[in-house]
Write a protein that holds these residues in place. Sequence first.
Motif, short mmCIF file in Angstrom:
data_model
loop_
_atom_site.label_atom_id
_atom_site.label_comp_id
_atom_site.label_asym_id
_atom_site.label_seq_id
_atom_site.Cartn_x
_atom_site.Cartn_y
_atom_site.Cartn_z
N UNK A 46 2.38 13.52 -12.20
CA UNK A 46 2.23 15.03 -12.37
C UNK A 46 3.24 15.60 -13.28
N UNK A 47 4.57 15.21 -13.09
CA UNK A 47 5.66 15.48 -13.63
C UNK A 47 5.66 15.07 -15.11
N UNK A 75 3.33 8.21 -3.00
CA UNK A 75 3.78 9.70 -3.53
C UNK A 75 4.62 9.57 -4.53
N UNK A 76 5.52 8.36 -4.78
CA UNK A 76 6.20 8.25 -5.80
C UNK A 76 5.11 7.97 -7.13
N UNK A 77 4.29 7.38 -7.00
CA UNK A 77 3.22 7.08 -8.11
C UNK A 77 2.41 8.37 -8.48
N UNK A 108 6.26 -0.06 8.03
CA UNK A 108 5.17 -0.68 6.90
C UNK A 108 4.53 0.49 6.27
N UNK A 109 3.81 1.35 7.35
CA UNK A 109 2.96 2.37 6.94
C UNK A 109 3.66 3.43 5.96
N UNK A 110 4.95 3.68 6.35
CA UNK A 110 5.71 4.70 5.70
C UNK A 110 5.99 4.21 4.35
N UNK A 111 6.27 2.72 4.21
CA UNK A 111 6.70 2.43 3.03
C UNK A 111 5.48 2.37 1.87
N UNK A 112 4.10 2.29 2.34
CA UNK A 112 2.85 2.17 1.65
C UNK A 112 2.88 3.92 1.12
N UNK A 113 2.95 4.67 2.02
CA UNK A 113 2.94 6.29 1.80
C UNK A 113 4.04 6.55 0.73
N UNK A 164 10.09 15.95 -3.01
CA UNK A 164 9.80 14.84 -2.58
C UNK A 164 9.81 13.47 -2.82
N UNK A 165 9.90 13.43 -4.44
CA UNK A 165 10.34 11.94 -5.18
C UNK A 165 11.80 11.37 -4.60
N UNK A 166 12.83 12.35 -4.76
CA UNK A 166 13.78 12.07 -4.28
C UNK A 166 14.12 11.75 -2.98
N UNK A 167 13.30 12.45 -1.72
CA UNK A 167 13.16 11.96 -0.44
C UNK A 167 12.82 10.66 -0.30
N UNK A 168 11.65 10.34 -1.03
CA UNK A 168 10.85 8.91 -0.91
C UNK A 168 12.19 7.92 -1.21
#
Length: 1005
Positions: A423-424, A416-418, A407-412, A629-633
């Motif tokens: 930034x991009x 990160x995606x946001x 659950x914590x990883x899902x929120x992080x 990082x966006x692709x890995x998430x």
Amino acid sequence: MRLHRLAVTAFGPFGGTQTIDFDALSAAGLFLLHGPTGAGKTSVLDAVCYALYGGVPGARQTSGPARLRSDHADPGTRTEVVLDLTVGGRRLEVTRQPEQRRPKKRGTGLTTDKAQSWLREYDAATGTWKALSRSHQEIGEELAQLLGMSREQFCQVVLLPQGEFARFLRAGAEDRARLLGRLFDTHRFAAVEQHLAELRTAAQHRVRGGDERLLVLGQRMRQAAGGGPGPGGTPLDGLAPGDPGLAGAVLEWAALARSTARERRDIAAAALRAAQEAHAAAGRRLEEARELDRRRRRYAAARQRAAALAAGEEEHRRDRARLERARAAEVVAPVLDARERAEDERRRTALAEEAARGLLPAADAQAPAERLAGLERAVRRELGTLEAARQAEERATRLTAELARLESESGADEELLREADEWLADWETTRDAHQRRVEAAAEAASQAERLARRLDTLRRKLAAARHRDALTAEESGARAELTETHERALAAKQEWLDVRARRLDGIAAELAAELSDGAPCMVCGSPEHPEPARPGARHVDRRAEEAALDRHREAEEAHRRAERRLDSLRERLTAAAAEAGETSAAELADEAAALETEHTAARRTAAGAADARAAFDRLLREHDSRRTARQDAGRRAAARTSTREALLREHTELARQVARARGTAPSVAHRAAELEHRAALLAAAAEAAGAAETAARRLKDADARLADAVWRAGFDTPRAAAGARLAELEQRALQHRLDEWQAEEAAVAAELADPELADAAELPPDRLTGAETALKEAVARLNAASAAHAEADRRCAELDGLSADALADARRLAPLREEYDRVARLAGLAAGTSTENEHRMRLESYVLAARLEQVAAAAGARLAYMSGGRYTLVHSDARGPGRGRSGLGLHVIDAWTGRERDTATLSGGETFFASLALALGLADVVTEEAGGLRLDTLFIDEGFGSLDDQTLDEVLDVLDSLRERDRSVGIVSHVPDLRQRVPVQLEVVKTRTGSAVRHRGPAAG
């Protein structure tokens, strides 16, 4: 050797180029070289000598190359001497240019040209000149080999100075020896004399040193012997180094001293033996007295020890009884120790049982050991049924934590995606801004580098411009100084020339002032002076001319210093102007300031180039990182959904199993821990109860064994046995005291029972003191006798060694003395001081006498011809007056009187004849000594003024006879009559612009 042509340029008094044709002068065989004093007659001969040897004769050589150059020469004209001659059958041309300073070809000032030499040879087959060498050393070696004479010999042979040979005729032996030694190079014979004298001195020093060493050894032997052998003294008295018989006297004294020393040593040895025997007897008597004293003291000590034993008898008995009871208690000790250990074990196990039962519930605290063990086994069985439930509970806990992590990883990942999307979204704008910043910094760095190069060049030009302006001002002052020093130099030179001309105009009066009646004139040689010249009103003396010359030289030196300073300034000014250009220093300074401002701004901008590039690189790396990082998430979110569903199903099933197993406990683990704790308490209580029962049985057995052992050892109670025990160390100490008592008691009894000790105790105690005194006296006598014998023996050994050294030195000295006698005899013969040298003639004088005999023989024939057969020169080896040399005498035989007389008695005209004959004879001998080189050109200097007309004709006839086989003779003279008698002449004329030569006579036309 024949001279053909001589060309001199800027040499000596000749300011320009002067050529002398010796072939034309030699065609008549006899020619005259004349001219006023100082015109340059001697310089002609100097030029010949300089061409052949690279130097001028005599003292003029010390003036250096700078004085060869003419003061009248143009600054751009090089000093040069060219000589064409035939020598050794070869036609050669020698050209020499000395070291000299000349004006620079570029700019101003002077530069130095090195000395140069050329040697060419004429090839008759082709009619051309062939170059041989340009090396000073090679040319000098080539000419020296062909001429075979040194420069001094050449000047003495080719130029015959009559004045010197007139003095030679009247000179003493030492003066003649110096001249002949210089001409014939006999210094090597003088070196032989010196070497023999040095060898004699060295040998004398060696012999004297040997004698001194022998005397020193003799004195040392006298000291070693303790003085002379008797009241009459020694053979050494009055001897000194060099005395005959010194070695024999020293050896005789050595033998006498050795014999006396050995007799004294024998006497000392006998006295030593007597003292040794007396000392041994005294030692034996002392030992006997000491032995009796020791026995008396032993008996007294034994009585004292017996009294001490009697006083300690009671304590000895108590110690023995105490040791016996301790040894009996040792039998009871093991049993007593075992009973104490059993008591300790029972007490410890009882305490442990009480503590273990206190932890149990009240219902189980008083149960026997077997009951407690059964309860433990029942609890263990129940604990085994909870193992599966406990593992299920642990797995459920892990699943709960894993679900929370997902659950914590899902929120992080959603955060990160946001951030990555935000930034991009501005990536293109941010990248272009950083790119422009990097390009601007790079352009500024390039511009700063270009401006720095321009600024460095401009700064150098500015420094050169400032230096140029300073040198320009300094150069103006130097030009003014040069003009001023040049005017002063010209004025000083004109003043010196005027003073010199005034002195030359009155030189006759100056020479006349030095005339005296009867003395020959230094110009014409006549002893009569009928009308000496008188000084005029404008006449000045030598001091005035020299003072004017000094002022001229100082002004010239000041002018040269000003020239050198101006040359240096102009060179530096040219270099500065070439670097600075024509722009003024103020303009260059303004331009440099503006360029400095622009360069500073460019550098400031370029300073951020590295930071801009680094920021741009960081931006690129961050862009790549955010995309990755966006692709890995996204990939992680997809995998996380399926994993969460499986974990939720497994967690629900495990929760049902755990609820059934834990009962009322918070968890299965808590239930299992409770059962584990109760089982451990029951096991500990059962074990402690069993151990207490076992310890009680062992204590009862130990009490029975202790009672039996106490009865057997003779003690009433176990406490009494324990009180009698002693430690092992204490027992050993007690036994040691008992043993010592017994040993002391036996020893005292033995001492008191010895009859010798009892008898010694009755003797008086003062016998030892007398024996010790007698021994001390015997030792003193022995030491004195031993020292006397050792001293005598040392004297004998020292005298033997010194005698051996003296004998060895005497043997080494014998050949040295023979060598000294031989060398001294040779040195005395060579130095002319030996009685065997009847004429007292030195070795060098002997060689010179042989040369002088040759010269006299050659000169005698010429003198007989010139004097019409009246006079003949002969050599005399008679001893000189006083301590003078012998073998260097010259006599003349007068055929008219038949008598032989000294050359110093000749008249002025006769002296001229004799000196001319001697000069010609010496020339013949020297040339023969040099290898028989033929001299086809000779010069005779002065002395003709003392001759009358008839004698002058005879002399000219003699000189004319020298022309045989193509020989030419040049006469150097001031005599006016010779200008009428010798038609072919070379006149040297002097002017203020320099001297010149003129050929007169048939050959000149």
